[in-house]
Design an enzyme around this catalytic site. Structure first.
Site, PDB file in Angstrom:
ATOM      1  N   ARG A 163       0.829  -1.220   0.000  1.00  0.00           N
ATOM      2  CA  ARG A 163       0.000   0.000   0.000  1.00  0.00           C
ATOM      3  C   ARG A 163       0.864   1.270   0.000  1.00  0.00           C
ATOM      4  NH1 ARG A 163      -3.083  -3.595  -0.534  1.00  0.00           N
ATOM      5  NH2 ARG A 163      -5.231  -3.744   0.198  1.00  0.00           N
ATOM      6  N   SER A 237     -10.379  -0.397   3.598  1.00  0.00           N
ATOM      7  CA  SER A 237      -9.629  -0.600   4.845  1.00  0.00           C
ATOM      8  C   SER A 237      -9.155   0.746   5.365  1.00  0.00           C
ATOM      9  CB  SER A 237      -8.398  -1.469   4.603  1.00  0.00           C
ATOM     10  OG  SER A 237      -8.775  -2.733   4.134  1.00  0.00           O
ATOM     11  N   GLU A 333      -4.631   4.044   6.527  1.00  0.00           N
ATOM     12  CA  GLU A 333      -4.356   3.734   5.121  1.00  0.00           C
ATOM     13  C   GLU A 333      -4.740   4.876   4.192  1.00  0.00           C
ATOM     14  OE1 GLU A 333      -5.569   2.243   1.725  1.00  0.00           O
ATOM     15  OE2 GLU A 333      -5.833   0.211   2.485  1.00  0.00           O
TER      16      GLU A 333
HETATM   17  N1  EPU Z   1     -10.346 -10.517  10.505  1.00  0.00           N
HETATM   18  C1  EPU Z   1     -11.021 -10.579  11.701  1.00  0.00           C
HETATM   19  N2  EPU Z   1     -12.082  -9.731  11.901  1.00  0.00           N
HETATM   20  C2  EPU Z   1     -12.479  -8.852  10.967  1.00  0.00           C
HETATM   21  C3  EPU Z   1     -11.790  -8.795   9.742  1.00  0.00           C
HETATM   22  C4  EPU Z   1     -10.725  -9.639   9.538  1.00  0.00           C
HETATM   23  O1  EPU Z   1     -10.711 -11.359  12.561  1.00  0.00           O
HETATM   24  O2  EPU Z   1     -13.444  -8.135  11.222  1.00  0.00           O
HETATM   25  C5  EPU Z   1      -9.223 -11.446  10.292  1.00  0.00           C
HETATM   26  C6  EPU Z   1      -9.694 -12.800   9.795  1.00  0.00           C
HETATM   27  O3  EPU Z   1      -8.887 -13.776  10.363  1.00  0.00           O
HETATM   28  C7  EPU Z   1      -9.403 -12.747   8.317  1.00  0.00           C
HETATM   29  C8  EPU Z   1      -8.165 -11.874   8.282  1.00  0.00           C
HETATM   30  O4  EPU Z   1      -8.353 -10.910   9.320  1.00  0.00           O
HETATM   31  O5  EPU Z   1      -9.160 -14.007   7.812  1.00  0.00           O
HETATM   32  C9  EPU Z   1      -7.967 -11.148   6.980  1.00  0.00           C
HETATM   33  O6  EPU Z   1      -9.163 -10.459   6.647  1.00  0.00           O
HETATM   34  P1  EPU Z   1      -9.526 -10.122   5.120  1.00  0.00           P
HETATM   35  O7  EPU Z   1      -9.264 -11.282   4.282  1.00  0.00           O
HETATM   36  O8  EPU Z   1     -10.864  -9.507   5.091  1.00  0.00           O
HETATM   37  O9  EPU Z   1      -8.411  -9.089   4.704  1.00  0.00           O
HETATM   38  P2  EPU Z   1      -7.775  -7.844   5.434  1.00  0.00           P
HETATM   39  O10 EPU Z   1      -6.367  -8.168   5.780  1.00  0.00           O
HETATM   40  O11 EPU Z   1      -8.642  -7.369   6.541  1.00  0.00           O
HETATM   41  C10 EPU Z   1      -6.783  -6.876   3.224  1.00  0.00           C
HETATM   42  C11 EPU Z   1      -6.778  -5.576   2.476  1.00  0.00           C
HETATM   43  C12 EPU Z   1      -8.091  -5.403   1.722  1.00  0.00           C
HETATM   44  C13 EPU Z   1      -8.260  -6.565   0.763  1.00  0.00           C
HETATM   45  C14 EPU Z   1      -8.249  -7.876   1.565  1.00  0.00           C
HETATM   46  C15 EPU Z   1      -8.292  -9.106   0.692  1.00  0.00           C
HETATM   47  C16 EPU Z   1      -5.341  -4.107   3.747  1.00  0.00           C
HETATM   48  C17 EPU Z   1      -5.241  -2.913   4.644  1.00  0.00           C
HETATM   49  N3  EPU Z   1      -6.554  -4.472   3.403  1.00  0.00           N
HETATM   50  O12 EPU Z   1      -7.782  -6.769   4.239  1.00  0.00           O
HETATM   51  O13 EPU Z   1      -7.963  -4.212   0.955  1.00  0.00           O
HETATM   52  O14 EPU Z   1      -9.469  -6.462   0.038  1.00  0.00           O
HETATM   53  O15 EPU Z   1      -7.023  -7.950   2.328  1.00  0.00           O
HETATM   54  O16 EPU Z   1      -7.074  -9.265   0.050  1.00  0.00           O
HETATM   55  O17 EPU Z   1      -4.321  -4.665   3.376  1.00  0.00           O
HETATM   56  C18 EPU Z   1      -8.353  -1.852   1.030  1.00  0.00           C
HETATM   57  O18 EPU Z   1      -7.138  -1.711   0.948  1.00  0.00           O
HETATM   58  O19 EPU Z   1      -9.128  -0.862   1.111  1.00  0.00           O
HETATM   59  C19 EPU Z   1      -8.914  -3.199   1.083  1.00  0.00           C
HETATM   60  C20 EPU Z   1     -10.209  -3.430   1.231  1.00  0.00           C
END
Ligand code: EPU
Length: 346
Positions: A163, A237, A333
């Site tokens: 990012r 995010s 972010e």
């Molecule tokens: N999780 C929780 N609770 C929550 C959300 C997530 O426990 O409410 C844990 C879960 O274990 C889940 C893990 O976090 O398996 C990862 O969650 P998720 O797959 O939703 O991905 P993220 O790490 O929260 C990142 C990106 C997103 C992108 C997703 C999928 C960042 C800051 N965000 O989110 O990007 O869509 O991965 O690849 O890296 C964005 O940048 O605006 C964005 C939406």
């Protein structure tokens, strides 16, 4: 020359009230040198804004806001099954994804449905479901906000990281990204490493096991977790997933055995910020007009008519809770405008 208007209300997906002191749409970068050297705006700070999907507009912008609106996407050249695709900055990112899939080109399907413009994509090296823009990136054209002169940037000059890019961190506020070139491929292997993507993909009918089929899965996944900004104001995010040392990771795992983390190639660990925020009690919690989303704790939502200051105050409370509970710092972010060291009123 582009027409410059005054006191223009700005659009952003968080729907925060803010106006640009001056505002101009840029349909052709050839107009920039004349516009930027005009005596009226020569000393005025310049800010580039696309569709506003990754900004917190905390106050009015005492600046000349430039909105790139140039359109067009084309294949520049073919090398075997690979196509060098050029897209202008004013196109919507997801239109480019759909167009590339219609051309039979793979590479962008994991990045389906990310809100925002094509010009904003390199700025923060957009990424999702195991793919980042940097993975398919060739080069871009950007124009200096000092004199409007444009030049090419190679992938290495863009300094892409998680990012992050040259334009976000090294020379913020100095460049307008005007077009982007990407290498896409007719024969690219799908990227299926994220969660249960592989099993969902294999469950598709054979004729749909392609980029279009994977795009459908990604769209479904996003719609199930991430609120559509058209219905619920948000900027995706709100925090980055923080990276901690191996040593801190061991300590955290000892206290929180269920901690969600991903090992990085340099020995550090990336933590799921959504998990930290959920454990700190903020998932689905709302205070006044602002809250963290109930299906994805990493997404901050403006439920009504929040101000930028209200959003930032709420976010700082979330950061404080996570800091107190885990000794981990959450970094915002989206870009905050005006930058916190600048004044907020013209
Ligand atoms: N999780 C929780 N609770 C929550 C959300 C997530 O426990 O409410 C844990 C879960 O274990 C889940 C893990 O976090 O398996 C990862 O969650 P998720 O797959 O939703 O991905 P993220 O790490 O929260 C990142 C990106 C997103 C992108 C997703 C999928 C960042 C800051 N965000 O989110 O990007 O869509 O991965 O690849 O890296 C964005 O940048 O605006 C964005 C939406």
């Amino acid at each position: 020359m582009s027409r410059v208007t005054e006191q223009v209300p700005l659009q952003s997906t968080l729907r925060l009230p803010a106006k640009a002191r001056w505002y101009a749409e840029v349909a052709d970068v050839a107009q920039l040198p004349q516009l930027l050297s005009h005596p009226q705006w020569k000393q005025i700070p310049r800010v580039v804004l696309g569709e506003g999907s990754n900004v917190v507009l905390r106050a009015d912008l005492p600046a000349l806001v430039l909105r790139p609106i140039m359109g067009g996407m084309r294949v520049v050249e073919w090398q075997g099954s690979r196509a060098l695709v050029e897209c202008q900055a004013g196109e919507s990112w997801d239109q480019l994804v759909q167009w590339s899939i219609n051309q039979g080109l793979a590479g962008l399907e994991n990045l389906s449905l990310i809100p925002g413009s094509v010009g904003a994509a390199p700025f923060q090296n957009i990424g999702a479901y195991g793919v980042e823009l940097a993975d398919v990136f060739d080069s871009l054209q950007a124009c200096s906000l000092v004199d409007g002169v444009c030049r090419q940037f190679s992938a290495s000059e863009c300094c892409f990281a998680y990012r992050d890019s040259f334009f976000k961190s090294v020379e913020p506020g100095r460049w307008l990204i005007s077009s982007v070139r990407l290498w896409l491929d007719r024969d690219r292997e799908p990227v299926l490493g994220y969660a249960d993507l592989a099993s969902r993909y294999r469950a598709l009918p054979a004729a749909m096991q392609n980029a279009a089929g994977l795009r459908n899965i990604i769209c479904e996944l996003r719609r199930s977790k991430l609120p559509d900004p058209a219905q619920m104001a948000n900027a995706g995010s709100f925090f980055k997933n923080p990276v901690v040392s191996a040593q801190q990771h061991v300590q955290l795992k000892r206290s929180f055995p269920e901690l969600v983390s991903y090992p990085q190639s340099d020995g550090s660990f990336k933590l799921a910020a959504g998990w930290l925020i959920e454990r700190a009690g903020w998932k689905g919690r709302r205070e006044g007009n602002v809250g963290m989303h109930s299906a994805q704790a990493l997404v901050l939502v403006n439920y009504a008519d929040a101000s930028g200051e209200e959003v930032l105050h709420f976010a700082s409370q979330v950061q404080e809770s996570v800091r107190n509970m885990f000794s981990v710092e959450l970094e915002q972010e989206p870009v905050i405008l005006p930058a916190l060291e600048q004044g907020g009123t013209p």
